[in-house]
Design an enzyme around this catalytic site. Sequence first.
Site, PDB file in Angstrom:
ATOM      1  N   GLU A 189       0.860  -1.201   0.000  1.00 25.23           N
ATOM      2  CA  GLU A 189       0.000   0.000   0.000  1.00 25.23           C
ATOM      3  C   GLU A 189       0.891   1.244   0.000  1.00 25.23           C
ATOM      4  O   GLU A 189       1.823   1.354   0.784  1.00 25.23           O
ATOM      5  CB  GLU A 189      -0.893  -0.001   1.249  1.00 25.23           C
ATOM      6  N   GLN A 220      -6.944  -3.688   9.156  1.00 24.96           N
ATOM      7  CA  GLN A 220      -6.161  -2.588   9.708  1.00 24.96           C
ATOM      8  C   GLN A 220      -4.904  -3.208  10.310  1.00 24.96           C
ATOM      9  O   GLN A 220      -4.888  -4.389  10.667  1.00 24.96           O
ATOM     10  CB  GLN A 220      -6.978  -1.897  10.796  1.00 24.96           C
TER      11      GLN A 220
HETATM   12  C1  LIG Z   1      -6.971  -1.344   4.687  1.00 28.82           C
HETATM   13  C2  LIG Z   1      -7.400   0.060   5.013  1.00 28.82           C
HETATM   14  C3  LIG Z   1      -7.204   1.075   4.095  1.00 28.82           C
HETATM   15  C4  LIG Z   1      -7.634   2.391   4.369  1.00 28.82           C
HETATM   16  N1  LIG Z   1      -7.425   3.374   3.420  1.00 28.82           N
HETATM   17  C5  LIG Z   1      -7.873   4.624   3.653  1.00 28.82           C
HETATM   18  C6  LIG Z   1      -7.752   5.650   2.649  1.00 28.82           C
HETATM   19  O1  LIG Z   1      -7.226   5.417   1.566  1.00 28.82           O
HETATM   20  N2  LIG Z   1      -8.233   6.892   2.932  1.00 28.82           N
HETATM   21  C7  LIG Z   1      -8.838   7.182   4.131  1.00 28.82           C
HETATM   22  O2  LIG Z   1      -9.261   8.329   4.315  1.00 28.82           O
HETATM   23  N3  LIG Z   1      -8.972   6.241   5.094  1.00 28.82           N
HETATM   24  C8  LIG Z   1      -8.512   4.965   4.889  1.00 28.82           C
HETATM   25  N4  LIG Z   1      -8.665   4.000   5.854  1.00 28.82           N
HETATM   26  C9  LIG Z   1      -9.255   4.364   7.142  1.00 28.82           C
HETATM   27  C10 LIG Z   1     -10.789   4.215   7.173  1.00 28.82           C
HETATM   28  O3  LIG Z   1     -11.362   5.189   6.324  1.00 28.82           O
HETATM   29  C11 LIG Z   1     -11.229   4.406   8.625  1.00 28.82           C
HETATM   30  O4  LIG Z   1     -10.816   3.313   9.392  1.00 28.82           O
HETATM   31  C12 LIG Z   1     -12.699   4.731   8.840  1.00 28.82           C
HETATM   32  O5  LIG Z   1     -12.824   5.225  10.178  1.00 28.82           O
HETATM   33  C13 LIG Z   1     -13.649   3.539   8.713  1.00 28.82           C
HETATM   34  O6  LIG Z   1     -13.734   3.085   7.445  1.00 28.82           O
HETATM   35  P1  LIG Z   1     -14.585   1.756   7.057  1.00 28.82           P
HETATM   36  O7  LIG Z   1     -14.656   1.684   5.613  1.00 28.82           O
HETATM   37  O8  LIG Z   1     -14.107   0.574   7.801  1.00 28.82           O
HETATM   38  O9  LIG Z   1     -16.013   2.208   7.686  1.00 28.82           O
HETATM   39  P2  LIG Z   1     -17.365   1.440   7.922  1.00 28.82           P
HETATM   40  O10 LIG Z   1     -17.352   0.075   7.356  1.00 28.82           O
HETATM   41  O11 LIG Z   1     -18.463   2.352   7.514  1.00 28.82           O
HETATM   42  O12 LIG Z   1     -17.367   1.290   9.518  1.00 28.82           O
HETATM   43  C14 LIG Z   1     -17.229   2.440  10.346  1.00 28.82           C
HETATM   44  C15 LIG Z   1     -17.914   2.188  11.686  1.00 28.82           C
HETATM   45  O13 LIG Z   1     -19.332   2.087  11.478  1.00 28.82           O
HETATM   46  C16 LIG Z   1     -19.831   0.813  11.882  1.00 28.82           C
HETATM   47  N5  LIG Z   1     -20.762   0.365  10.827  1.00 28.82           N
HETATM   48  C17 LIG Z   1     -20.449  -0.039   9.585  1.00 28.82           C
HETATM   49  N6  LIG Z   1     -21.566  -0.319   8.878  1.00 28.82           N
HETATM   50  C18 LIG Z   1     -22.602  -0.085   9.719  1.00 28.82           C
HETATM   51  C19 LIG Z   1     -24.003  -0.172   9.568  1.00 28.82           C
HETATM   52  N7  LIG Z   1     -24.544  -0.574   8.391  1.00 28.82           N
HETATM   53  N8  LIG Z   1     -24.790   0.160  10.630  1.00 28.82           N
HETATM   54  C20 LIG Z   1     -24.239   0.578  11.812  1.00 28.82           C
HETATM   55  N9  LIG Z   1     -22.902   0.687  11.994  1.00 28.82           N
HETATM   56  C21 LIG Z   1     -22.095   0.363  10.963  1.00 28.82           C
HETATM   57  C22 LIG Z   1     -18.606  -0.102  11.976  1.00 28.82           C
HETATM   58  O14 LIG Z   1     -18.794  -1.137  12.938  1.00 28.82           O
HETATM   59  C23 LIG Z   1     -17.502   0.875  12.365  1.00 28.82           C
HETATM   60  O15 LIG Z   1     -17.489   1.096  13.748  1.00 28.82           O
HETATM   61  C24 LIG Z   1      -8.242   2.680   5.619  1.00 28.82           C
HETATM   62  C25 LIG Z   1      -8.420   1.661   6.567  1.00 28.82           C
HETATM   63  C26 LIG Z   1      -8.004   0.359   6.281  1.00 28.82           C
HETATM   64  C27 LIG Z   1      -8.187  -0.728   7.320  1.00 28.82           C
END
Ligand SMILES: Cc1cc2nc3c(=O)[nH]c(=O)nc-3n(C[C@H](O)[C@H](O)[C@H](O)COP(=O)(O)OP(=O)(O)OC[C@H]3O[C@@H](n4cnc5c(N)ncnc54)[C@H](O)[C@@H]3O)c2cc1C
Length: 289
Positions: free
Chosen positions: A17, A173
């Site tokens: 990455e 993560q």
């Molecule tokens: C591999 C990886 C790459 C990343 N790359 C980037 C990047 O390029 N740019 C950047 O800005 N950030 C990046 N991040 C960080 C990421 O944007 C953050 O961790 C963010 O806070 C959560 O993203 P997510 O897609 O997991 O969110 P979600 O899947 O939306 O989850 C966020 C929170 O909401 C809860 N949740 C999810 N779906 C629901 C639902 N339907 N109903 C109720 N609660 C729900 C989850 O349990 C969690 O607590 C990356 C993280 C990882 C692990």
Amino acid sequence: MYISELFEKKKAVLSFEIFPPKLTSPIESIYETIEQLSLLAPDFISITYSAGGSGNSRTAELCKLVKEKYKIEPLAHLTCVNSCKKDIINEIEKLKNYGIKNILALRGDKNPQFNCSDFKYSSDLINFIMNNGNFNVSAACYPEGHIESVNLDDDIKNLKYKVDCGAKHLITQLFFDNEDYFNFKEKTDKAGIIVPIETGIMPLVKKQQVERMITLTGVKIPAKLSRILAKFSDDPKSLMEAGIAYATDQIIDLLSSGVRGIHLYVMNNPYVANKIYGNIKEILKGINA
Ligand SMILES: Cc1cc2nc3c(=O)[nH]c(=O)nc-3n(C[C@H](O)[C@H](O)[C@H](O)COP(=O)(O)OP(=O)(O)OC[C@H]3O[C@@H](n4cnc5c(N)ncnc54)[C@H](O)[C@@H]3O)c2cc1C
């Protein structure tokens, strides 16, 4: 190639990455890094997205470069929480035009500066992408639970929903204690999550990285790693080598347990990627033979 096809072909995948240079720096400043990483022939390179709703990111452009010049499959990160539908459509169209097939669909971190809120969770983005093209969608997961989640079980319930919406591959993560991952994997298996999970490993090689990582992600630092950080935090060369050795040890343990892939957060540092690759390449070859 779709990333899910890679997992059909290989027992253990290796990916890197990287993040694009800031908009104030020339895009060319990352070319040498990509060139160096390409020599290690990773299965794919993922490129982070940090436009934060402005629609102004270099992710798509760099994916195109990785695909066309280096013939390596790119995975474009895309965040949604600060974006309107039209921003996401623009980005998706750009990716389509560049022939990019794989998107890591993320929520991103909320930024009150942007008041568009067409998407609340990454699952909203996954659904949107599934309805707007033929992409292979990946998503993020959290061995210790996402920092905002009530508990790990609740987070895994939400993760299962992301997979049900169409995510075909997950990347974790970073974590520093493999037992957390093994516990998480047991729970995801029980929840019926059967898509390949790649473990995200970040070598802690710089003092400045540490506090930022803990604040942002809330991950635990095990005692063994704490001792390394305490001893070498003012000795950059030793910290670099100790961080590489710690990450190598973690990776070998994960590969021994049968993980489907290692996603190295290389922090645009080819030296680190090169050293770790050197330590694990024969093991990976053996697994995939
Ligand atoms: C591999 C990886 C790459 C990343 N790359 C980037 C990047 O390029 N740019 C950047 O800005 N950030 C990046 N991040 C960080 C990421 O944007 C953050 O961790 C963010 O806070 C959560 O993203 P997510 O897609 O997991 O969110 P979600 O899947 O939306 O989850 C966020 C929170 O909401 C809860 N949740 C999810 N779906 C629901 C639902 N339907 N109903 C109720 N609660 C729900 C989850 O349990 C969690 O607590 C990356 C993280 C990882 C692990």
